[in-house]
Enzyme design. Sequence first.
Site, mmCIF file in Angstrom:
data_model
loop_
_atom_site.group_PDB
_atom_site.id
_atom_site.type_symbol
_atom_site.label_atom_id
_atom_site.label_comp_id
_atom_site.label_asym_id
_atom_site.label_seq_id
_atom_site.Cartn_x
_atom_site.Cartn_y
_atom_site.Cartn_z
ATOM 1 N N SER A 108 -18.686 -23.398 93.926
ATOM 2 C CA SER A 108 -17.446 -23.988 93.377
ATOM 3 C C SER A 108 -17.128 -23.349 92.019
ATOM 4 C CB SER A 108 -17.605 -25.510 93.306
ATOM 5 O OG SER A 108 -16.366 -26.155 93.181
ATOM 6 N N ASP A 248 -13.306 -27.686 103.936
ATOM 7 C CA ASP A 248 -13.655 -27.492 102.525
ATOM 8 C C ASP A 248 -12.423 -27.584 101.633
ATOM 9 O OD1 ASP A 248 -14.906 -26.631 100.153
ATOM 10 O OD2 ASP A 248 -16.088 -25.130 101.231
ATOM 11 N N HIS A 275 -17.414 -29.230 101.498
ATOM 12 C CA HIS A 275 -17.720 -28.466 100.288
ATOM 13 C C HIS A 275 -19.218 -28.280 100.052
ATOM 14 C CE1 HIS A 275 -16.114 -26.648 96.672
ATOM 15 N NE2 HIS A 275 -16.755 -27.461 95.860
#
Length: 297
Positions: A108, A248, A275
């Site tokens: 991320s 995601d 995610h």
Amino acid sequence: MFNHHSTGKECRTFYKVYGDLKSGVRPLVCVHGGPGVSSHYLDVLSDITLERSIPIVLYDQIGNGRSTHFQEKGGDLSFWKEELFLDELKRLLVHLGIYDDYDLLGHSWGGMLVSRHSVRQPGGLKRLIIWSSTCSGALWLEAQAVLRKRLPQDVQDALDRCEKEGTTDSKEYQEAVAVFYARFLCTLDPMPGPMQESFRCMETDPTVYHTMNGPSEFHMIGPIKDFSMLDEAHKISVPTLLINGWNDEAADSCMYPYFKLIPRVRWIQFANSSHVAHFEEREKFMEIVGLFLTEEV
């Protein structure tokens, strides 16, 4: 530990090592997301150490988790900026004595950091994993707007109303955000304990997240919204693995420019994940990452 010119105190970076950094096996340094959570949720990556004897390094970025906090710097964009975290990563690599030979994984926000680190072509970086990240803040915001429209209408209305009225700290807003997270951040119920701990750390001190990002994943008003690797991704010269999930929040549109621009790249998507594929499809995730790190180039 290190000193920063604009602080009056010593900065300490918490880190944890799984395995032996002197074993002769190249270590994998893992950079957590957020920005603002801790690295607790990445602890399960130690599966790779158990299965393949690859040393794993986890750390809490400055202002997060068990590292030094700077709540007094809330809103200070001259302090909370990308360069602070890039400098910290390099200092850690040097401190551990692995700057000349290491692999790097970023999840991320961490994927944004490691991509920037990589374009500087540090001699010791051998392989790169960009996991559920984005090539630009603008692409991220566009993707979140699309995902948000897939929420129930009453949830969308609550989000719109709270953002318009400036009540993003309200229970109503947080409950609406939780609906989004359950679909596109982590589909497991209950959320794994390590993830809960990482979020607890951010709730205890949201300084970094609120300053750099904003109230939520899709209401990004901090400087991260201006992040872009679109003009630099082609400079990443090491073998690179891209990872995201079918559901995601790091949608395909966020990842595709990396795939298009990085010369030595492959992209794997997890069909039953959002995610956090390392929880949602744990065994498969560890196998794919482990193979990438050990295959001959």
